[in-house]
Design a protein around this motif. Structure first.
Motif, short mmCIF file in Angstrom:
data_model
loop_
_atom_site.label_atom_id
_atom_site.label_comp_id
_atom_site.label_asym_id
_atom_site.label_seq_id
_atom_site.Cartn_x
_atom_site.Cartn_y
_atom_site.Cartn_z
N SER A 29 78.17 74.96 0.10
CA SER A 29 79.60 74.63 0.06
C SER A 29 80.37 75.25 1.22
O SER A 29 81.36 74.68 1.67
N ILE A 56 86.25 70.92 3.50
CA ILE A 56 86.92 70.31 2.35
C ILE A 56 88.42 70.48 2.51
O ILE A 56 88.91 71.57 2.79
N GLU A 57 89.12 69.38 2.31
CA GLU A 57 90.58 69.51 2.36
C GLU A 57 91.07 70.05 1.03
O GLU A 57 90.44 69.86 -0.01
N PRO A 58 92.18 70.76 1.06
CA PRO A 58 92.67 71.39 -0.17
C PRO A 58 93.10 70.36 -1.21
O PRO A 58 93.48 69.25 -0.88
N ASP A 59 92.97 70.79 -2.47
CA ASP A 59 93.38 69.92 -3.57
C ASP A 59 94.89 69.72 -3.55
O ASP A 59 95.38 68.60 -3.72
N ASP A 60 95.59 70.80 -3.37
CA ASP A 60 97.06 70.74 -3.33
C ASP A 60 97.48 70.57 -1.88
O ASP A 60 97.43 71.50 -1.09
N LYS A 61 97.87 69.39 -1.52
CA LYS A 61 98.20 69.08 -0.13
C LYS A 61 99.53 69.69 0.30
O LYS A 61 99.84 69.71 1.48
N SER A 102 96.49 77.18 0.93
CA SER A 102 95.21 76.49 0.83
C SER A 102 94.88 75.75 2.13
O SER A 102 93.72 75.67 2.53
N TRP A 103 95.90 75.21 2.80
CA TRP A 103 95.68 74.58 4.10
C TRP A 103 95.25 75.63 5.13
O TRP A 103 94.40 75.37 5.98
#
Length: 176
Positions: free
Chosen positions: A60, A65-70, A75-76
């Motif tokens: 992993s 992976i793009e963050p779930d919460d855009k 997270s970005w």
């Protein structure tokens, strides 16, 4: 050729009493332990014997992976940091491959030259030791032959003294 080999194997198998593949293990000693010197192979062998599936490597961290919460900036930021780390790692791999392609042959030649030089030095050292051993053996042989001559001379002088003493006693007996 393969058909000939298969035919020979088949003939040999017909000569043997029929046994299942599992029966071959009965010929091994009961206390026979595989991989007792290697704990890693031992645990892997036990895993296979127990029928457990292999645990897959966690990949992993190699995925982008793009963050779930855009909308979440944190997270970005983590996703960008991960992609920068992946890019940095890939650049290093590419650079290492270029270096390997460019210098591998020369490094191999240099390593072989160093090994040959070391071999020549070891051969010279071996020859020096052989010469020293030969000289030492010659010296020991000379000392041993000198000792043997010395013991022979001592023995001869003792024989002469005994002969002299016996002649003296014989002369005194003749005088009397």
């Amino acid at each position: 050729m393969r058909a000939k080999v298969d035919k020979l194997v088949e003939q040999e198998m017909r000569k043997r009493p029929s046994q299942s593949k599992r029966d071959y293990a009965s010929h091994f000693p009961s206390n026979f332990e595989l991989f007792k010197e290697s704990p890693i192979l031992g645990t892997e062998y036990q895993r296979v014997q127990q029928g457990k599936t292999i645990t897959e490597m966690d990949t992993s961290r190699y995925k982008l992976i793009e963050p779930d919460d855009k909308e979440d900036k944190e997270s970005w930021k983590k996703a960008v940091d991960n992609s920068n780390a992946q890019l940095y790692h890939q650049n290093h791999r590419f650079f290492n491959l270029e270096l390997l392609q460019k210098f591998e042959a020369n490094a191999w030649k240099l390593h072989n030259y160093q090994l040959e030089h070391e071999l020549q030095q070891l051969q010279r050292t071996l020859e020096d030791y052989r010469q020293k051993i030969l000289e030492l053996n010659k010296q020991r042989k000379a000392e041993q032959s000198n000792r043997n001559k010395w013991t022979e001379l001592i023995g001869q002088s003792l024989q002469l003294e005994v002969a002299y003493a016996s002649l003296e006693t014989e002369i005194q007996q003749l005088k009397q």
